[in-house]
Write a protein that holds these residues in place. Sequence first.
Motif, PDB file in Angstrom:
ATOM      1  N   MET A 274      66.027  55.437  51.285  1.00 19.06           N
ATOM      2  CA  MET A 274      64.919  55.281  52.108  1.00 19.06           C
ATOM      3  C   MET A 274      65.210  55.289  53.686  1.00 19.06           C
ATOM      4  O   MET A 274      66.016  54.635  53.916  1.00 19.06           O
ATOM      5  CB  MET A 274      64.109  53.987  51.757  1.00 19.06           C
ATOM      6  N   GLY A 275      64.579  56.444  53.910  1.00 20.59           N
ATOM      7  CA  GLY A 275      65.167  56.621  55.321  1.00 20.59           C
ATOM      8  C   GLY A 275      64.360  55.503  56.509  1.00 20.59           C
ATOM      9  O   GLY A 275      64.965  55.589  57.691  1.00 20.59           O
ATOM     10  N   ARG A 276      63.390  55.132  56.438  1.00 19.20           N
ATOM     11  CA  ARG A 276      62.794  54.296  57.281  1.00 19.20           C
ATOM     12  C   ARG A 276      62.691  52.715  56.761  1.00 19.20           C
ATOM     13  O   ARG A 276      62.979  52.441  55.729  1.00 19.20           O
ATOM     14  CB  ARG A 276      61.193  54.664  57.491  1.00 19.20           C
ATOM     15  N   PRO A 277      62.403  52.139  57.664  1.00 16.26           N
ATOM     16  CA  PRO A 277      62.537  50.543  57.406  1.00 16.26           C
ATOM     17  C   PRO A 277      61.463  50.148  56.347  1.00 16.26           C
ATOM     18  O   PRO A 277      60.349  50.921  56.366  1.00 16.26           O
ATOM     19  CB  PRO A 277      62.098  49.568  58.571  1.00 16.26           C
ATOM     20  N   LEU A 278      61.634  49.194  55.458  1.00 14.64           N
ATOM     21  CA  LEU A 278      60.475  48.652  54.579  1.00 14.64           C
ATOM     22  C   LEU A 278      59.376  48.303  55.272  1.00 14.64           C
ATOM     23  O   LEU A 278      59.764  47.537  56.263  1.00 14.64           O
ATOM     24  CB  LEU A 278      61.112  47.458  53.643  1.00 14.64           C
ATOM     25  N   ARG A 279      58.179  48.765  54.719  1.00 15.95           N
ATOM     26  CA  ARG A 279      56.922  48.218  55.461  1.00 15.95           C
ATOM     27  C   ARG A 279      56.369  47.223  54.600  1.00 15.95           C
ATOM     28  O   ARG A 279      55.946  47.448  53.434  1.00 15.95           O
ATOM     29  CB  ARG A 279      56.018  49.364  55.663  1.00 15.95           C
TER      30      ARG A 279
ATOM     31  N   ALA B 131      56.102  33.938  58.209  1.00 15.52           N
ATOM     32  CA  ALA B 131      56.699  35.143  57.190  1.00 15.52           C
ATOM     33  C   ALA B 131      56.784  36.379  57.908  1.00 15.52           C
ATOM     34  O   ALA B 131      57.842  37.025  57.515  1.00 15.52           O
ATOM     35  CB  ALA B 131      55.546  35.227  56.309  1.00 15.52           C
ATOM     36  N   GLY B 132      56.126  36.868  58.835  1.00 16.89           N
ATOM     37  CA  GLY B 132      56.025  38.069  59.434  1.00 16.89           C
ATOM     38  C   GLY B 132      57.417  37.996  60.508  1.00 16.89           C
ATOM     39  O   GLY B 132      58.335  39.027  60.475  1.00 16.89           O
ATOM     40  N   GLY B 133      57.787  36.966  61.123  1.00 15.47           N
ATOM     41  CA  GLY B 133      58.878  36.984  61.872  1.00 15.47           C
ATOM     42  C   GLY B 133      60.223  37.021  61.216  1.00 15.47           C
ATOM     43  O   GLY B 133      61.097  37.812  61.488  1.00 15.47           O
ATOM     44  N   THR B 134      60.172  36.128  59.925  1.00 10.47           N
ATOM     45  CA  THR B 134      61.420  36.348  59.352  1.00 10.47           C
ATOM     46  C   THR B 134      61.717  37.683  58.620  1.00 10.47           C
ATOM     47  O   THR B 134      62.764  37.878  58.404  1.00 10.47           O
ATOM     48  CB  THR B 134      61.219  35.059  58.065  1.00 10.47           C
ATOM     49  N   LEU B 135      60.578  38.155  58.297  1.00 18.99           N
ATOM     50  CA  LEU B 135      60.714  39.550  57.449  1.00 18.99           C
ATOM     51  C   LEU B 135      61.221  40.519  58.679  1.00 18.99           C
ATOM     52  O   LEU B 135      62.145  41.485  58.176  1.00 18.99           O
ATOM     53  CB  LEU B 135      59.684  39.965  56.676  1.00 18.99           C
ATOM     54  N   GLU B 136      60.559  40.478  59.824  1.00 18.18           N
ATOM     55  CA  GLU B 136      60.795  41.352  60.970  1.00 18.18           C
ATOM     56  C   GLU B 136      62.526  41.193  61.483  1.00 18.18           C
ATOM     57  O   GLU B 136      63.162  42.248  61.631  1.00 18.18           O
ATOM     58  CB  GLU B 136      59.873  41.123  61.977  1.00 18.18           C
ATOM     59  N   GLU B 137      62.902  39.967  61.301  1.00 18.58           N
ATOM     60  CA  GLU B 137      64.441  39.616  61.674  1.00 18.58           C
ATOM     61  C   GLU B 137      65.533  40.639  60.748  1.00 18.58           C
ATOM     62  O   GLU B 137      66.406  40.804  61.086  1.00 18.58           O
ATOM     63  CB  GLU B 137      64.485  38.176  61.696  1.00 18.58           C
ATOM     64  N   ARG B 138      64.721  40.850  59.283  1.00 23.09           N
ATOM     65  CA  ARG B 138      65.597  41.567  58.604  1.00 23.09           C
ATOM     66  C   ARG B 138      65.542  43.148  58.849  1.00 23.09           C
ATOM     67  O   ARG B 138      66.271  43.869  57.979  1.00 23.09           O
ATOM     68  CB  ARG B 138      65.292  41.076  57.203  1.00 23.09           C
ATOM     69  N   GLY B 139      64.943  43.364  59.719  1.00 22.75           N
ATOM     70  CA  GLY B 139      64.867  44.977  60.154  1.00 22.75           C
ATOM     71  C   GLY B 139      63.644  45.823  59.508  1.00 22.75           C
ATOM     72  O   GLY B 139      63.444  46.881  59.625  1.00 22.75           O
TER      73      GLY B 139
ATOM     74  N   THR C  88      59.313  46.565  59.023  1.00 21.67           N
ATOM     75  CA  THR C  88      58.274  46.706  59.845  1.00 21.67           C
ATOM     76  C   THR C  88      57.208  45.886  59.136  1.00 21.67           C
ATOM     77  O   THR C  88      56.931  45.925  57.957  1.00 21.67           O
ATOM     78  CB  THR C  88      57.941  47.985  59.796  1.00 21.67           C
ATOM     79  N   VAL C  89      56.535  44.840  59.801  1.00 23.62           N
ATOM     80  CA  VAL C  89      55.571  44.030  59.171  1.00 23.62           C
ATOM     81  C   VAL C  89      54.415  44.073  59.997  1.00 23.62           C
ATOM     82  O   VAL C  89      54.239  44.285  61.219  1.00 23.62           O
ATOM     83  CB  VAL C  89      56.234  42.445  59.117  1.00 23.62           C
ATOM     84  N   GLU C  90      53.085  44.068  59.223  1.00 22.60           N
ATOM     85  CA  GLU C  90      51.784  43.862  59.525  1.00 22.60           C
ATOM     86  C   GLU C  90      51.326  42.619  59.007  1.00 22.60           C
ATOM     87  O   GLU C  90      51.573  42.657  57.742  1.00 22.60           O
ATOM     88  CB  GLU C  90      51.006  45.047  59.464  1.00 22.60           C
ATOM     89  N   THR C  91      50.394  42.071  59.544  1.00 26.74           N
ATOM     90  CA  THR C  91      49.616  40.856  59.073  1.00 26.74           C
ATOM     91  C   THR C  91      48.276  41.119  59.026  1.00 26.74           C
ATOM     92  O   THR C  91      47.605  41.638  59.837  1.00 26.74           O
ATOM     93  CB  THR C  91      50.137  39.674  59.570  1.00 26.74           C
ATOM     94  N   ALA C  92      47.631  40.410  57.876  1.00 25.83           N
ATOM     95  CA  ALA C  92      46.209  40.190  58.121  1.00 25.83           C
ATOM     96  C   ALA C  92      45.700  38.959  57.770  1.00 25.83           C
ATOM     97  O   ALA C  92      46.370  37.942  56.562  1.00 25.83           O
ATOM     98  CB  ALA C  92      45.587  41.093  56.935  1.00 25.83           C
TER      99      ALA C  92
ATOM    100  N   ARG D 110      44.075  47.177  57.304  1.00 18.05           N
ATOM    101  CA  ARG D 110      45.373  47.578  57.324  1.00 18.05           C
ATOM    102  C   ARG D 110      46.193  48.103  56.129  1.00 18.05           C
ATOM    103  O   ARG D 110      47.257  48.981  56.342  1.00 18.05           O
ATOM    104  CB  ARG D 110      46.200  46.042  57.587  1.00 18.05           C
ATOM    105  N   LEU D 111      45.827  47.952  54.909  1.00 19.79           N
ATOM    106  CA  LEU D 111      46.358  48.607  53.735  1.00 19.79           C
ATOM    107  C   LEU D 111      46.233  50.010  53.946  1.00 19.79           C
ATOM    108  O   LEU D 111      47.291  50.799  53.628  1.00 19.79           O
ATOM    109  CB  LEU D 111      45.637  47.948  52.309  1.00 19.79           C
ATOM    110  N   ALA D 112      45.256  50.708  54.186  1.00 20.05           N
ATOM    111  CA  ALA D 112      44.703  51.811  54.196  1.00 20.05           C
ATOM    112  C   ALA D 112      45.599  52.665  55.463  1.00 20.05           C
ATOM    113  O   ALA D 112      46.018  53.570  55.123  1.00 20.05           O
ATOM    114  CB  ALA D 112      43.244  52.100  54.362  1.00 20.05           C
ATOM    115  N   ALA D 113      45.680  51.964  56.456  1.00 17.41           N
ATOM    116  CA  ALA D 113      46.218  52.569  57.636  1.00 17.41           C
ATOM    117  C   ALA D 113      47.780  52.318  57.730  1.00 17.41           C
ATOM    118  O   ALA D 113      48.465  53.382  58.155  1.00 17.41           O
ATOM    119  CB  ALA D 113      45.677  51.827  59.020  1.00 17.41           C
ATOM    120  N   PHE D 114      48.276  51.278  57.224  1.00 21.17           N
ATOM    121  CA  PHE D 114      49.740  50.946  57.246  1.00 21.17           C
ATOM    122  C   PHE D 114      50.647  51.672  56.097  1.00 21.17           C
ATOM    123  O   PHE D 114      51.633  51.914  56.201  1.00 21.17           O
ATOM    124  CB  PHE D 114      49.935  49.606  57.208  1.00 21.17           C
TER     125      PHE D 114
END
Length: 127
Positions: free
Chosen positions: A1-6, A20-28, A30-34, A43-47
């Motif tokens: 996969m060429g892009r980071p996990l979303r 949770a978001g910060g910990t997952l982002e530290e691993r590289g 891309t995280v969004e929260t709701a 967010r599901l539809a857009a992200f």
Amino acid sequence: MGRPLRILVLDDSEIARDLAGGTLEERGWTVETAGSLAEFRARLAAFRPDLVVTDLEMPDTTGGDVVRELKRDLGTDRIPVVLFSSRPDAELAAVAARSGADAHLCKGEGVDRLGDLVAEIAASILW
């Protein structure tokens, strides 16, 4: 996969979302929260996440209902879903089995373990 996990995180607790978001982002990743079901759906539809992490108990929905909704929709049925809740492991396992969640984790095990679990799931996905 060429892009980071979303990853999309749904939790009514701002502290839990931030941890949770910060910990997952530290691993590289891309995280969004709701913080609500309506916000999650928008967010599901857009992200268009590759993976969803959801709490079990929220004021406007349950994690089990979120999983069932995602798994019924052909546009989201292949997105892995992790139940991440403070409920006991046995209860989480039962809800995961009934709803079709791909994994579950008790918040008491920590957000670092959540990162490990997400990495395990991501490694098993055939992109």
